[in-house]
Design a protein around this motif. Structure first.
Motif, PDB file in Angstrom:
ATOM      1  N   THR A 170      -0.703 -20.179 -28.213  1.00 55.93           N
ATOM      2  CA  THR A 170      -1.605 -18.948 -27.699  1.00 55.93           C
ATOM      3  C   THR A 170      -1.816 -19.028 -26.428  1.00 55.93           C
ATOM      4  OG1 THR A 170      -3.211 -19.722 -29.591  1.00 55.93           O
ATOM      5  CG2 THR A 170      -3.815 -18.183 -27.905  1.00 55.93           C
ATOM      6  N   PHE A 171      -1.723 -19.958 -25.436  1.00 58.68           N
ATOM      7  CA  PHE A 171      -1.759 -19.591 -24.129  1.00 58.68           C
ATOM      8  C   PHE A 171      -0.408 -19.401 -23.483  1.00 58.68           C
ATOM      9  CE2 PHE A 171      -2.750 -22.027 -19.624  1.00 58.68           C
ATOM     10  CZ  PHE A 171      -3.237 -20.693 -19.132  1.00 58.68           C
ATOM     11  N   GLY A 172       0.514 -20.211 -24.096  1.00 60.94           N
ATOM     12  CA  GLY A 172       1.952 -19.502 -23.660  1.00 60.94           C
ATOM     13  C   GLY A 172       2.290 -18.090 -24.049  1.00 60.94           C
ATOM     14  N   THR A 173       1.833 -17.658 -24.902  1.00 59.66           N
ATOM     15  CA  THR A 173       2.085 -16.233 -25.407  1.00 59.66           C
ATOM     16  C   THR A 173       1.277 -15.489 -24.198  1.00 59.66           C
ATOM     17  OG1 THR A 173       2.447 -16.657 -27.796  1.00 59.66           O
ATOM     18  CG2 THR A 173       1.693 -14.259 -27.251  1.00 59.66           C
ATOM     19  N   HIS A 174       0.107 -15.742 -24.105  1.00 59.37           N
ATOM     20  CA  HIS A 174      -0.721 -14.742 -23.098  1.00 59.37           C
ATOM     21  C   HIS A 174      -0.056 -14.858 -21.794  1.00 59.37           C
ATOM     22  CE1 HIS A 174      -4.184 -13.863 -20.674  1.00 59.37           C
ATOM     23  NE2 HIS A 174      -4.065 -15.147 -19.723  1.00 59.37           N
ATOM     24  N   LEU A 175       0.546 -16.091 -21.244  1.00 58.13           N
ATOM     25  CA  LEU A 175       0.926 -16.002 -19.928  1.00 58.13           C
ATOM     26  C   LEU A 175       2.140 -15.398 -19.978  1.00 58.13           C
ATOM     27  CD1 LEU A 175       0.403 -19.712 -18.856  1.00 58.13           C
ATOM     28  CD2 LEU A 175      -0.653 -17.932 -18.034  1.00 58.13           C
ATOM     29  N   ALA A 176       3.100 -15.241 -21.118  1.00 60.62           N
ATOM     30  CA  ALA A 176       4.168 -14.867 -20.883  1.00 60.62           C
ATOM     31  C   ALA A 176       4.312 -13.065 -21.072  1.00 60.62           C
ATOM     32  CB  ALA A 176       5.161 -14.944 -22.561  1.00 60.62           C
ATOM     33  N   LYS A 177       3.152 -12.476 -21.704  1.00 61.42           N
ATOM     34  CA  LYS A 177       2.798 -11.252 -21.791  1.00 61.42           C
ATOM     35  C   LYS A 177       2.436 -10.631 -20.277  1.00 61.42           C
ATOM     36  CE  LYS A 177       0.874 -10.562 -26.327  1.00 61.42           C
ATOM     37  NZ  LYS A 177      -0.036 -10.529 -27.252  1.00 61.42           N
ATOM     38  N   ARG A 178       1.766 -11.559 -19.646  1.00 64.15           N
ATOM     39  CA  ARG A 178       1.263 -10.784 -18.346  1.00 64.15           C
ATOM     40  C   ARG A 178       2.187 -11.316 -17.017  1.00 64.15           C
ATOM     41  NH1 ARG A 178      -3.277 -14.281 -16.260  1.00 64.15           N
ATOM     42  NH2 ARG A 178      -2.308 -16.177 -15.405  1.00 64.15           N
ATOM     43  N   ALA A 179       3.084 -12.072 -17.508  1.00 65.01           N
ATOM     44  CA  ALA A 179       3.857 -12.799 -16.345  1.00 65.01           C
ATOM     45  C   ALA A 179       4.801 -11.754 -15.702  1.00 65.01           C
ATOM     46  CB  ALA A 179       4.785 -13.994 -16.816  1.00 65.01           C
ATOM     47  N   GLU A 180       4.736 -12.088 -14.057  1.00 69.14           N
ATOM     48  CA  GLU A 180       5.971 -11.076 -13.616  1.00 69.14           C
ATOM     49  C   GLU A 180       7.306 -11.733 -13.561  1.00 69.14           C
ATOM     50  OE1 GLU A 180       5.139  -8.249 -12.254  1.00 69.14           O
ATOM     51  OE2 GLU A 180       3.014  -8.244 -12.555  1.00 69.14           O
ATOM     52  N   VAL A 181       8.365 -11.033 -13.296  1.00 72.57           N
ATOM     53  CA  VAL A 181       9.692 -11.545 -13.206  1.00 72.57           C
ATOM     54  C   VAL A 181       9.738 -12.587 -12.132  1.00 72.57           C
ATOM     55  CG1 VAL A 181      12.073 -11.070 -12.735  1.00 72.57           C
ATOM     56  CG2 VAL A 181      10.689  -9.442 -13.729  1.00 72.57           C
ATOM     57  N   ARG A 182      10.348 -13.627 -12.582  1.00 70.90           N
ATOM     58  CA  ARG A 182      10.629 -14.954 -11.549  1.00 70.90           C
ATOM     59  C   ARG A 182       9.263 -15.462 -11.059  1.00 70.90           C
ATOM     60  NH1 ARG A 182      14.527 -11.372  -9.680  1.00 70.90           N
ATOM     61  NH2 ARG A 182      13.270 -11.109  -7.916  1.00 70.90           N
ATOM     62  N   SER A 183       8.231 -15.569 -12.001  1.00 67.40           N
ATOM     63  CA  SER A 183       6.867 -15.883 -11.440  1.00 67.40           C
ATOM     64  C   SER A 183       6.564 -17.383 -12.145  1.00 67.40           C
ATOM     65  CB  SER A 183       5.874 -14.982 -11.803  1.00 67.40           C
ATOM     66  OG  SER A 183       5.576 -14.873 -13.291  1.00 67.40           O
ATOM     67  N   ASN A 184       5.602 -18.165 -11.455  1.00 62.88           N
ATOM     68  CA  ASN A 184       5.176 -19.224 -12.035  1.00 62.88           C
ATOM     69  C   ASN A 184       4.343 -19.039 -13.367  1.00 62.88           C
ATOM     70  OD1 ASN A 184       5.891 -20.534  -9.479  1.00 62.88           O
ATOM     71  ND2 ASN A 184       3.896 -20.316  -8.505  1.00 62.88           N
ATOM     72  N   ASP A 185       3.873 -17.956 -13.821  1.00 63.73           N
ATOM     73  CA  ASP A 185       3.320 -17.777 -14.960  1.00 63.73           C
ATOM     74  C   ASP A 185       4.490 -17.727 -15.901  1.00 63.73           C
ATOM     75  OD1 ASP A 185       0.797 -17.687 -14.295  1.00 63.73           O
ATOM     76  OD2 ASP A 185       0.640 -15.383 -14.209  1.00 63.73           O
ATOM     77  N   ALA A 186       5.777 -16.996 -15.466  1.00 61.32           N
ATOM     78  CA  ALA A 186       6.883 -16.991 -16.494  1.00 61.32           C
ATOM     79  C   ALA A 186       7.270 -18.448 -16.753  1.00 61.32           C
ATOM     80  CB  ALA A 186       7.811 -16.067 -16.094  1.00 61.32           C
ATOM     81  N   ALA A 187       7.442 -19.256 -15.863  1.00 60.14           N
ATOM     82  CA  ALA A 187       7.776 -20.599 -16.083  1.00 60.14           C
ATOM     83  C   ALA A 187       6.966 -21.551 -16.994  1.00 60.14           C
ATOM     84  CB  ALA A 187       8.057 -21.203 -14.646  1.00 60.14           C
ATOM     85  N   GLU A 188       5.601 -21.266 -16.545  1.00 60.06           N
ATOM     86  CA  GLU A 188       4.625 -22.086 -17.438  1.00 60.06           C
ATOM     87  C   GLU A 188       4.705 -21.539 -18.851  1.00 60.06           C
ATOM     88  OE1 GLU A 188      -0.077 -23.551 -17.146  1.00 60.06           O
ATOM     89  OE2 GLU A 188       0.761 -21.974 -15.756  1.00 60.06           O
ATOM     90  N   ALA A 189       4.811 -20.133 -18.956  1.00 57.08           N
ATOM     91  CA  ALA A 189       4.900 -19.619 -20.328  1.00 57.08           C
ATOM     92  C   ALA A 189       5.969 -20.329 -21.374  1.00 57.08           C
ATOM     93  CB  ALA A 189       5.014 -18.280 -20.316  1.00 57.08           C
ATOM     94  N   ALA A 190       7.194 -20.285 -20.789  1.00 57.62           N
ATOM     95  CA  ALA A 190       8.443 -20.751 -21.250  1.00 57.62           C
ATOM     96  C   ALA A 190       8.029 -22.424 -21.712  1.00 57.62           C
ATOM     97  CB  ALA A 190       9.496 -20.571 -20.521  1.00 57.62           C
TER      98      ALA A 190
END
Length: 319
Positions: A170-190
């Motif tokens: 759930t948290f990973g999906t949330h972060l993947a949706k809101r992440a910017e390109v090459r962001s820490n959110d994208a890395a954490e989501a992955a």
């Protein structure tokens, strides 16, 4: 239990409103899973003695088993009002509120569900709160748009158990949706979604899909394509996965073409450095040997020194 039921039945046959016997009958019926009969017997006991708490507790347990969570909570509150207290009451009330929250969550009544989960947590073990309650509270915050509270709640759950599947997914999906390109959110989501996929591979199309989204935002198109292909393995009708595959594989093709041109350019540059003939031919349209017979002094000299001077001054030097 059947013997107890028979014994209490003998008492109520003689004295129909005997409170203790009616409670005994209801308790035995509950143990034998005779739930409608148990509820009716508890109700008879309450009519006989409405200010005694034992019958309220018995009926609350019956109603919990019958998924009447509102009724169970009401009975538990009446039991406390009439003097019942203790850890077993707190535990029962926490369970009833938690189950009520689950039922409300299924109807998407997130605000009411959140209230139920808060009540469950406040009456449960504060030293070791139930992990499912913490997750569901964070989940309802996410659904209600309480982003900061939801993220803090999800991180709290994962700090207790980093392998908690629902929080990772759930948290990973949330972060993947809101992440910017090459962001820490994208890395954490992955990272979170990959852990969820490894725990339960090929079971949840949305988890696979949003892992692909996270990889796209990390510009890792090879892994993204793999995730989108797995999405279709789980759900061949998934909306968006096929289009996503076309996009990322198109990007991979462009990258391959670009790399091919880059490698050719690098090879040509290296060849020019190691072979002056290639350099001259590539840059001037003819080789040093073509230009070598030129004479700078009219003497017919074909020295390499003079040829290089001609190259240096080309195209201003005419042949």
């Amino acid at each position: 239990r059947r013997e107890a039921l028979q014994a209490y039945g003998l008492v109520t046959a003689v004295e129909p409103d005997h409170y203790a016997a009616l409670c005994g009958v209801a308790d035995a019926q509950l143990a034998l899973n005779m739930l409608p009969d148990a509820e009716a017997s508890a109700a008879r006991a309450l009519r006989a003695q409405p200010n005694e708490n034992r019958a309220y507790m018995i009926r609350a347990m019956v109603r919990l088993r019958r998924n009447d969570f509102n009724g169970a909570i009401g009975d538990l509150e009446d039991a406390k009002r009439t003097g019942y207290d203790g850890e077993d009451w707190n535990e029962a009330y926490s369970i009833a509120c938690s189950l009520q929250g689950d039922a409300l969550l299924k109807t998407n009544d997130f605000a009411a569900a959140r209230t139920s989960y808060e009540n469950a947590l406040s009456h449960g073990n504060s030293d070791r709160p139930h992990l499912d309650l913490l997750f569901h509270l964070a989940y309802t915050d996410l659904a209600l748009g309480n982003t900061a509270e939801a993220e803090a709640g999800m991180r709290h759950v994962l700090s207790i158990d980093s392998d908690y599947y629902s929080a990772n997914a759930t948290f990973g999906t949330h972060l993947a949706k809101r992440a910017e390109v090459r962001s820490n959110d994208a890395a954490e989501a992955a990272a979170l979604l990959l852990k969820a996929v490894e725990q339960k591979p090929l079971t949840n199309a949305e988890v696979e899909f949003h892992l692909g989204v996270a990889y796209v935002k990390l510009e890792d198109f090879t892994r993204a394509a793999s995730a989108f292909h797995r999405t279709l393995q789980v759900d061949p009708e998934h909306a968006g996965a096929a289009d996503a595959i076309s996009l990322v594989e198109g990007q991979l093709s462009l990258t391959a073409i670009s790399k091919s041109f880059s490698e050719k350019d690098d090879a040509m540059a290296a060849s020019k450095i190691s072979n002056p003939k290639v350099m001259a031919k590539g840059e001037l349209g003819r080789s040093i040997d073509d230009i070598a017979p030129l004479r700078d002094d009219g003497s017919g000299s074909d020295s390499r020194h003079n040829s290089l001077e001609v190259c240096k001054n080309y195209p201003h030097t005419k042949r």
